[in-house]
Design an enzyme around this catalytic site. Structure first.
Site, short mmCIF file in Angstrom:
data_model
loop_
_atom_site.label_atom_id
_atom_site.label_comp_id
_atom_site.label_asym_id
_atom_site.label_seq_id
_atom_site.Cartn_x
_atom_site.Cartn_y
_atom_site.Cartn_z
N HIS A 1 -2.66 -7.52 2.47
CA HIS A 1 -1.94 -8.67 1.95
C HIS A 1 -0.76 -8.97 2.87
CE1 HIS A 1 0.96 -6.05 -0.75
NE2 HIS A 1 1.03 -5.73 0.53
N SER B 1 -1.84 -2.25 1.91
CA SER B 1 -0.68 -2.82 2.59
C SER B 1 -0.46 -2.14 3.95
CB SER B 1 0.54 -2.71 1.67
OG SER B 1 1.64 -3.43 2.17
#
EC number: 3.4.21.92
Length: 208
Positions: free
Chosen positions: A130, A105
């Site tokens: 993501h 992330s």
């Protein structure tokens, strides 16, 4: 005793001989003297403040010498991560990033945003990209405001990843639609890192 206190109690101390006698450091403070910063654990405002302060301190000490950030993080708060990102781009020294364990992330974005040619991953590390996560409740108008904000954040994060990886915006948008895990080799092929390191290269030893 909370987890943070327990962890602090486990941090090793090192003793250094100086002209004034012995001086004890916790291991992270000693490594900071070698321009090594550790970004470990979830990224929140507290961690971001510590990392930003260390970056600014090392720039003030020597604006010409590289800084190395070791990353092992599952990600965290987007705005906290962006504070670290902006500071990395703002300061004069080149910031080298090294993934140990995982960079997921926001951790992956910070890994990719290191100085070009100086982004590394160790062989068994994992990288995950993501889209930002969000869960909101309340009045419909408030939910709509937050939804538009998270879409704006997603667009900005995609732009940053595209800039640092060389991938197109369309590719980044598609590949971050769901959790996208990559090995160190795959992360290099994607442009998230420049090199997978089995051993520390000579230039990293000299720069630190």
């Amino acid at each position: 005793m909370d987890d943070v206190t327990k962890a602090l109690n486990l941090v090793p101390m090192v003793v250094e001989q100086t002209s004034r006698g012995e001086r004890a450091y916790d291991i992270y403070s000693r490594l900071l003297k070698e321009r090594l910063i550790f970004l470990v654990g979830p990224i929140d405002d507290y961690m971001a403040n510590l990392i930003v302060a260390q970056l600014l301190f090392l720039e003030a000490e020597n604006p010409e010498k590289d800084i190395n950030i070791y990353i092992n993080s599952p990600g965290g708060v987007v705005t906290a991560g962006m504070a670290i990102y902006d500071t990395m781009q703002y300061i004069k020294p080149a910031v080298s990033t090294i993934c140990v364990g995982q960079a997921a992330s926001m951790g992956a974005l910070l890994l990719a945003s290191g100085a070009s040619g100086k982004r590394y991953a160790l062989p068994n590390s994992r990288v995950m990209i993501h889209q930002p996560l969000g869960g909101f409740q309340g009045q419909a108008t408030d939910i709509d405001i937050h939804a538009r904000e998270i879409l704006a954040l997603r667009a900005r994060l995609n732009e940053i990843l595209a800039k640092h990886t060389g991938q197109s915006l369309e590719t980044i948008a598609h590949d971050t639609e769901r959790d996208n895990f990559k090995s160190a080799v795959d992360a290099q092929a994607y442009g998230l890192v420049d090199q997978v390191l089995g051993q520390r290269p000579e230039e990293l030893i000299q720069s630190s």
